[in-house]
Motif scaffolding. Structure first.
Motif, PDB file in Angstrom:
ATOM      1  N   ILE A 136       0.745  -1.327  -0.132  1.00  0.00           N
ATOM      2  CA  ILE A 136      -0.068   0.165  -0.029  1.00  0.00           C
ATOM      3  C   ILE A 136       0.873   1.185  -0.065  1.00  0.00           C
ATOM      4  O   ILE A 136       0.439   2.101  -0.704  1.00  0.00           O
ATOM      5  N   THR A 137       1.870   1.384   0.731  1.00  0.00           N
ATOM      6  CA  THR A 137       2.716   2.527   0.951  1.00  0.00           C
ATOM      7  C   THR A 137       3.470   2.880  -0.567  1.00  0.00           C
ATOM      8  O   THR A 137       3.640   3.839  -0.844  1.00  0.00           O
ATOM      9  N   PHE A 138       4.099   1.418  -0.980  1.00  0.00           N
ATOM     10  CA  PHE A 138       4.557   1.721  -2.188  1.00  0.00           C
ATOM     11  C   PHE A 138       3.833   2.200  -3.457  1.00  0.00           C
ATOM     12  O   PHE A 138       4.078   2.965  -4.347  1.00  0.00           O
ATOM     13  N   THR A 139       2.470   1.739  -3.356  1.00  0.00           N
ATOM     14  CA  THR A 139       1.511   2.154  -4.361  1.00  0.00           C
ATOM     15  C   THR A 139       1.174   3.699  -4.297  1.00  0.00           C
ATOM     16  O   THR A 139       1.315   4.504  -5.113  1.00  0.00           O
ATOM     17  N   ILE A 140       0.966   4.198  -2.844  1.00  0.00           N
ATOM     18  CA  ILE A 140       0.832   5.536  -2.783  1.00  0.00           C
ATOM     19  C   ILE A 140       2.135   6.273  -3.305  1.00  0.00           C
ATOM     20  O   ILE A 140       1.919   7.594  -3.705  1.00  0.00           O
ATOM     21  N   LEU A 141       3.278   5.950  -3.118  1.00  0.00           N
ATOM     22  CA  LEU A 141       4.493   6.637  -3.269  1.00  0.00           C
ATOM     23  C   LEU A 141       4.628   6.671  -4.828  1.00  0.00           C
ATOM     24  O   LEU A 141       4.960   7.707  -5.291  1.00  0.00           O
ATOM     25  N   ALA A 142       4.105   5.794  -5.644  1.00  0.00           N
ATOM     26  CA  ALA A 142       4.230   5.600  -7.088  1.00  0.00           C
ATOM     27  C   ALA A 142       3.251   6.765  -7.563  1.00  0.00           C
ATOM     28  O   ALA A 142       3.563   7.295  -8.658  1.00  0.00           O
ATOM     29  N   ILE A 143       2.068   6.525  -6.983  1.00  0.00           N
ATOM     30  CA  ILE A 143       1.150   7.651  -7.349  1.00  0.00           C
ATOM     31  C   ILE A 143       1.593   9.181  -7.002  1.00  0.00           C
ATOM     32  O   ILE A 143       1.310  10.334  -8.101  1.00  0.00           O
ATOM     33  N   LYS A 144       1.876   9.439  -5.944  1.00  0.00           N
ATOM     34  CA  LYS A 144       2.283  10.682  -5.570  1.00  0.00           C
ATOM     35  C   LYS A 144       3.537  11.087  -5.909  1.00  0.00           C
ATOM     36  O   LYS A 144       3.991  12.465  -6.186  1.00  0.00           O
ATOM     37  N   PHE A 145       4.616  10.465  -6.218  1.00  0.00           N
ATOM     38  CA  PHE A 145       5.973  10.707  -6.452  1.00  0.00           C
ATOM     39  C   PHE A 145       6.348   9.737  -7.858  1.00  0.00           C
ATOM     40  O   PHE A 145       7.130   8.663  -7.280  1.00  0.00           O
ATOM     41  N   PRO A 146       5.934  10.205  -8.889  1.00  0.00           N
ATOM     42  CA  PRO A 146       6.057   9.047 -10.099  1.00  0.00           C
ATOM     43  C   PRO A 146       7.978   9.075 -10.113  1.00  0.00           C
ATOM     44  O   PRO A 146       8.545   9.981  -9.929  1.00  0.00           O
ATOM     45  N   GLU A 147       8.196   7.818 -10.466  1.00  0.00           N
ATOM     46  CA  GLU A 147       9.717   7.581 -10.658  1.00  0.00           C
ATOM     47  C   GLU A 147      10.204   7.186 -11.958  1.00  0.00           C
ATOM     48  O   GLU A 147       9.468   6.311 -12.538  1.00  0.00           O
ATOM     49  N   THR A 148      11.412   7.559 -12.406  1.00  0.00           N
ATOM     50  CA  THR A 148      11.817   7.065 -13.375  1.00  0.00           C
ATOM     51  C   THR A 148      12.803   5.942 -13.325  1.00  0.00           C
ATOM     52  O   THR A 148      13.419   6.130 -12.274  1.00  0.00           O
ATOM     53  N   PRO A 149      12.749   5.029 -13.985  1.00  0.00           N
ATOM     54  CA  PRO A 149      13.925   3.654 -13.779  1.00  0.00           C
ATOM     55  C   PRO A 149      15.201   4.236 -13.737  1.00  0.00           C
ATOM     56  O   PRO A 149      15.761   5.127 -14.426  1.00  0.00           O
TER      57      PRO A 149
ATOM     58  N   THR B 188      12.696   0.034 -10.651  1.00  0.00           N
ATOM     59  CA  THR B 188      11.864   0.959  -9.817  1.00  0.00           C
ATOM     60  C   THR B 188      11.931   0.640  -8.515  1.00  0.00           C
ATOM     61  O   THR B 188      12.354  -0.257  -8.165  1.00  0.00           O
ATOM     62  N   ARG B 189      11.123   1.533  -7.634  1.00  0.00           N
ATOM     63  CA  ARG B 189      11.018   1.151  -6.254  1.00  0.00           C
ATOM     64  C   ARG B 189      10.477  -0.251  -6.018  1.00  0.00           C
ATOM     65  O   ARG B 189      10.719  -0.963  -5.233  1.00  0.00           O
ATOM     66  N   GLY B 190       9.483  -0.492  -7.107  1.00  0.00           N
ATOM     67  CA  GLY B 190       8.736  -1.754  -6.776  1.00  0.00           C
ATOM     68  C   GLY B 190       9.576  -2.867  -7.137  1.00  0.00           C
ATOM     69  O   GLY B 190       9.487  -4.038  -6.433  1.00  0.00           O
ATOM     70  N   ASP B 191      10.419  -2.593  -8.103  1.00  0.00           N
ATOM     71  CA  ASP B 191      11.519  -3.846  -8.436  1.00  0.00           C
ATOM     72  C   ASP B 191      12.218  -4.122  -7.320  1.00  0.00           C
ATOM     73  O   ASP B 191      12.528  -5.431  -6.706  1.00  0.00           O
ATOM     74  N   ARG B 192      12.804  -2.934  -6.593  1.00  0.00           N
ATOM     75  CA  ARG B 192      13.861  -3.194  -5.698  1.00  0.00           C
ATOM     76  C   ARG B 192      13.245  -3.707  -4.469  1.00  0.00           C
ATOM     77  O   ARG B 192      13.738  -4.375  -3.683  1.00  0.00           O
ATOM     78  N   LEU B 193      11.809  -3.186  -4.139  1.00  0.00           N
ATOM     79  CA  LEU B 193      10.967  -3.821  -3.046  1.00  0.00           C
ATOM     80  C   LEU B 193      10.936  -5.604  -3.369  1.00  0.00           C
ATOM     81  O   LEU B 193      11.197  -6.370  -2.325  1.00  0.00           O
ATOM     82  N   PHE B 194      10.908  -5.932  -4.421  1.00  0.00           N
ATOM     83  CA  PHE B 194      10.601  -7.356  -4.777  1.00  0.00           C
ATOM     84  C   PHE B 194      11.798  -8.020  -4.633  1.00  0.00           C
ATOM     85  O   PHE B 194      12.027  -9.130  -3.932  1.00  0.00           O
ATOM     86  N   ILE B 195      12.878  -7.372  -5.027  1.00  0.00           N
ATOM     87  CA  ILE B 195      14.311  -8.238  -4.886  1.00  0.00           C
ATOM     88  C   ILE B 195      14.545  -8.182  -3.432  1.00  0.00           C
ATOM     89  O   ILE B 195      15.143  -9.036  -3.086  1.00  0.00           O
ATOM     90  N   THR B 196      14.227  -7.098  -2.757  1.00  0.00           N
ATOM     91  CA  THR B 196      14.554  -7.454  -1.331  1.00  0.00           C
ATOM     92  C   THR B 196      13.596  -8.390  -0.522  1.00  0.00           C
ATOM     93  O   THR B 196      14.123  -9.231   0.261  1.00  0.00           O
TER      94      THR B 196
END
Length: 90
Positions: free
Chosen positions: A22-35, A45-53
């Motif tokens: 949920i936190t990473f979804t909100i972050l992705a919506i509020k602060f879009p990131e370039t890979p 991206t943040r989500g990729d790094r979360l998955f790897i972690t």
């Protein structure tokens, strides 16, 4: 849900995973990131790094359980260091 033998640690584990998503979804919506490209030489991206972690932490905990035994709280420390490294350099 009694057939699943839910315990508080299990419930907390799934609540933490859900809150991370949920936190990473909100972050992705509020602060879009370039890979960005890190030491793996792939764009993440943040989500990729979360998955790897999360995946790496699962393997760290399994290896810890097999090699060291029941002192799992120390494995959490190793996982937090690993997570910091992934989010910093990957």
């Amino acid at each position: 849900m009694d057939w699943m033998a839910w315990t508080w640690p299990t419930a907390i584990f799934f609540m933490v995973i859900a809150s991370l998503l949920i936190t990473f979804t909100i972050l992705a919506i509020k602060f879009p990131e370039t890979p960005r490209t890190g030491i793996l030489r792939i764009e993440t991206t943040r989500g990729d790094r979360l998955f790897i972690t999360l995946l790496g932490s699962a393997f760290i905990n399994l290896a810890w359980l097999g090699l060291v035994g029941a002192n799992q709280p120390y494995a959490l420390i190793v996982c937090l260091i690993y997570a910091a490294a992934v989010f910093r350099w990957v």
